[in-house]
Enzyme design. Sequence first.
Site, PDB file in Angstrom:
ATOM      1  N   ASN A 171       7.874  -9.607   3.801  1.00 48.28           N
ATOM      2  CA  ASN A 171       8.770  -8.476   4.080  1.00 48.28           C
ATOM      3  C   ASN A 171       8.367  -7.649   5.308  1.00 48.28           C
ATOM      4  O   ASN A 171       9.215  -7.099   5.990  1.00 48.28           O
ATOM      5  CB  ASN A 171       8.975  -7.607   2.834  1.00 48.28           C
ATOM      6  CG  ASN A 171       7.714  -7.003   2.305  1.00 48.28           C
ATOM      7  OD1 ASN A 171       6.617  -7.416   2.655  1.00 48.28           O
ATOM      8  ND2 ASN A 171       7.856  -6.007   1.448  1.00 48.28           N
ATOM      9  N   ALA A 196       3.202 -15.623   4.674  1.00 43.41           N
ATOM     10  CA  ALA A 196       4.186 -16.200   3.751  1.00 43.41           C
ATOM     11  C   ALA A 196       4.936 -17.335   4.442  1.00 43.41           C
ATOM     12  O   ALA A 196       5.167 -17.288   5.650  1.00 43.41           O
ATOM     13  CB  ALA A 196       5.158 -15.119   3.299  1.00 43.41           C
ATOM     14  N   GLY A 248       1.227  -8.651  -1.913  1.00 41.97           N
ATOM     15  CA  GLY A 248       2.296  -9.459  -2.481  1.00 41.97           C
ATOM     16  C   GLY A 248       2.642  -8.967  -3.871  1.00 41.97           C
ATOM     17  O   GLY A 248       2.378  -7.812  -4.210  1.00 41.97           O
ATOM     18  N   GLU A 270      -2.722  -5.135  -2.721  1.00 43.80           N
ATOM     19  CA  GLU A 270      -1.557  -4.275  -2.449  1.00 43.80           C
ATOM     20  C   GLU A 270      -0.377  -4.963  -3.119  1.00 43.80           C
ATOM     21  O   GLU A 270       0.158  -5.936  -2.593  1.00 43.80           O
ATOM     22  CB  GLU A 270      -1.331  -4.147  -0.942  1.00 43.80           C
ATOM     23  CG  GLU A 270      -2.440  -3.412  -0.195  1.00 43.80           C
ATOM     24  CD  GLU A 270      -2.477  -1.927  -0.495  1.00 43.80           C
ATOM     25  OE1 GLU A 270      -1.506  -1.384  -1.045  1.00 43.80           O
ATOM     26  OE2 GLU A 270      -3.505  -1.298  -0.178  1.00 43.80           O
ATOM     27  N   CYS A 304       7.859  -2.622  -0.808  1.00 43.34           N
ATOM     28  CA  CYS A 304       7.146  -2.228  -2.043  1.00 43.34           C
ATOM     29  C   CYS A 304       7.309  -0.735  -2.281  1.00 43.34           C
ATOM     30  O   CYS A 304       7.202  -0.270  -3.409  1.00 43.34           O
ATOM     31  CB  CYS A 304       5.678  -2.585  -1.907  1.00 43.34           C
ATOM     32  SG  CYS A 304       4.932  -1.929  -0.408  1.00 43.34           S
ATOM     33  N   SER A 461       4.410   5.612   4.760  1.00 42.34           N
ATOM     34  CA  SER A 461       3.533   4.686   5.496  1.00 42.34           C
ATOM     35  C   SER A 461       3.070   5.303   6.812  1.00 42.34           C
ATOM     36  O   SER A 461       3.893   5.790   7.585  1.00 42.34           O
ATOM     37  CB  SER A 461       4.291   3.390   5.814  1.00 42.34           C
ATOM     38  OG  SER A 461       4.853   2.873   4.634  1.00 42.34           O
ATOM     39  N   GLU A 478      -5.475   0.665   2.169  1.00 48.35           N
ATOM     40  CA  GLU A 478      -5.400   0.124   3.527  1.00 48.35           C
ATOM     41  C   GLU A 478      -4.998   1.247   4.472  1.00 48.35           C
ATOM     42  O   GLU A 478      -4.202   2.115   4.109  1.00 48.35           O
ATOM     43  CB  GLU A 478      -4.383  -1.016   3.589  1.00 48.35           C
ATOM     44  CG  GLU A 478      -4.849  -2.241   2.805  1.00 48.35           C
ATOM     45  CD  GLU A 478      -4.015  -3.488   3.065  1.00 48.35           C
ATOM     46  OE1 GLU A 478      -2.796  -3.367   3.232  1.00 48.35           O
ATOM     47  OE2 GLU A 478      -4.599  -4.581   3.084  1.00 48.35           O
TER      48      GLU A 478
END
Length: 508
Positions: A171, A196, A248, A270, A304, A461, A478
């Site tokens: 994503n 991925a 993931g 995460e 997420c 974020s 992170e």
Amino acid sequence: MATDTPTDEHGLPARAQEVLAAVPTGLFVAGAWQPAASGDTFPVLDPATGRELVSVADAGPEDGMRALQAAADARSEMAESSPKQRYDWLMAAYQAVTERADELALLMTLEMGKPLAEARGEVTYAAEFLRHFAGEALRIEGGYQRSPAGDTRFLVMRQPVGPTLLITPWNFPMAMGTRKIGPAIAAGCTSVIKPAHQTPLSMLALVEILHEVGLPAGSVNTVTTTHAGVVMEPMIRSGLARKLSFTGSTQVGKKLLEQCAEKVLRTSMELGGNAPFIVFDDADLDDAVAGAMAAKMRNMGEACTAANRIYVQEGVAEEFGRRLAERMAALQVGPGTREGVTVGPLIDQAAQDKVGELVADAVRRGAQVLTGGEADPGQGYFYPPTVLTHVSPQSRMAAEEIFGPVAPLTSFGTEEEVLELANDTPYGLVSYVYTRDLDRSLRMAEQLESGMVGLNQGVVSNPAAPFGGIKESGLGREGGALGIEEFLEVKYVGIGGPRPRAAAQGDG
Ligand code: NAP
């Protein structure tokens, strides 16, 4: 209004073929691009059309182990590199990513589907992790202190963990990589990165940049594969790696934690989220609607951190729903490469099907559709921006990640009631709260069970902030100052003495 730009016979922008032709398609092991040992490849598909863009090497277990051996071989050289050298590598990579932002964004849009402006935003965000961790490389601290009794000294040092395995999702194909690669390099760790299978191209382009800035052979390796479990498990269990950093789903994360237990690997996890977005009736409604649009529609809802359950207090529920539906209905759905498009396709058929099932389930349980609610039967995996009201807390979408552009609204009466609803999930990544009451803000921030809270803010974020979840949303952080700690071991040296001065003088 979406407008067409010049395209080739497949509907791709003319520039796309050049960008695709330039991206490496092999495995990067010990400083060299190479095919899989089997010679196998797999296609990378355009989610806007379902057509193949390019094919890349399909690694098997022996390729994975070769990459890990290269990371193990480069371990000492990387650990001994100076902080300034690591800073220089990361800043050079930051510069290169920034200079090539347009082509990297186009590549990302082609493989992942997000609109070009969002892909451009992700490239900038990804580059910022490189810059942030360049600075952190210079700030790895230690300590020196006397023991409480004064008879010994403590020396505390931080050392790189060693070879690390980095697994990223589709994503955010680049930012989820730099959020791990940045601190790994800054700490002096070597790595094997596995992107991925849907979106390997952004990572391959990034790894080529890391190669160009002169990182030592073997310090960064990458394997692309359609057999993630078969390739990664022997690496995790080998004892050669000392850490796994995974972003993931919670389901896969749990499986990997079990595998990591065998050799007691350090882990950063995460994982998935189920974010509540809470609007109290004293909130600034314009701000709350704008925040909900950001929290819901960033990345087409495939995040997420996406607002997964929107709780609105009874006094403003109807008005909030009306305004949100108006904004959602005005979005432009289409291929991310087309000018003016604000909502691209979902990643694949399974994603499109799942969103459709969750909406059907909510409607069966009494939800009302204010806008959207029906997938486009044409080519590509599109789903229209959708707003549902009166969504029952028993609906599947209240418990599962929607991962699509669907905003489910549920009204509530009191603060206690919404707190209970919000915390009624095994996830705990992020929560959002809109209110102008300071006491309530702090009460909610303290009592919401999540690693992050957006207070009157729809996006949390930030490379300089500690990103991460609690409960089944993960382990570790992170970004921020904590991000590098995940890649460092603490070593304590107990120093005997010192002897009293008189005894030392007697030695002569
Ligand atoms: P996923 O299915 O768990 O896959 C994530 C990565 O793990 C991919 O690279 C995948 O490879 C790999 N993988 C799958 N099975 C594996 C196995 N048995 N062993 C080793 N690796 C394996 O998740 P996704 O669908 O790509 O991503 C969406 C999920 O990520 C959502 O749950 C989302 O909430 C979460 N996410 C969390 C954060 C966060 O920071 N907390 C950020 C972004 C996304 P293949 O795809 O090649 O199979």
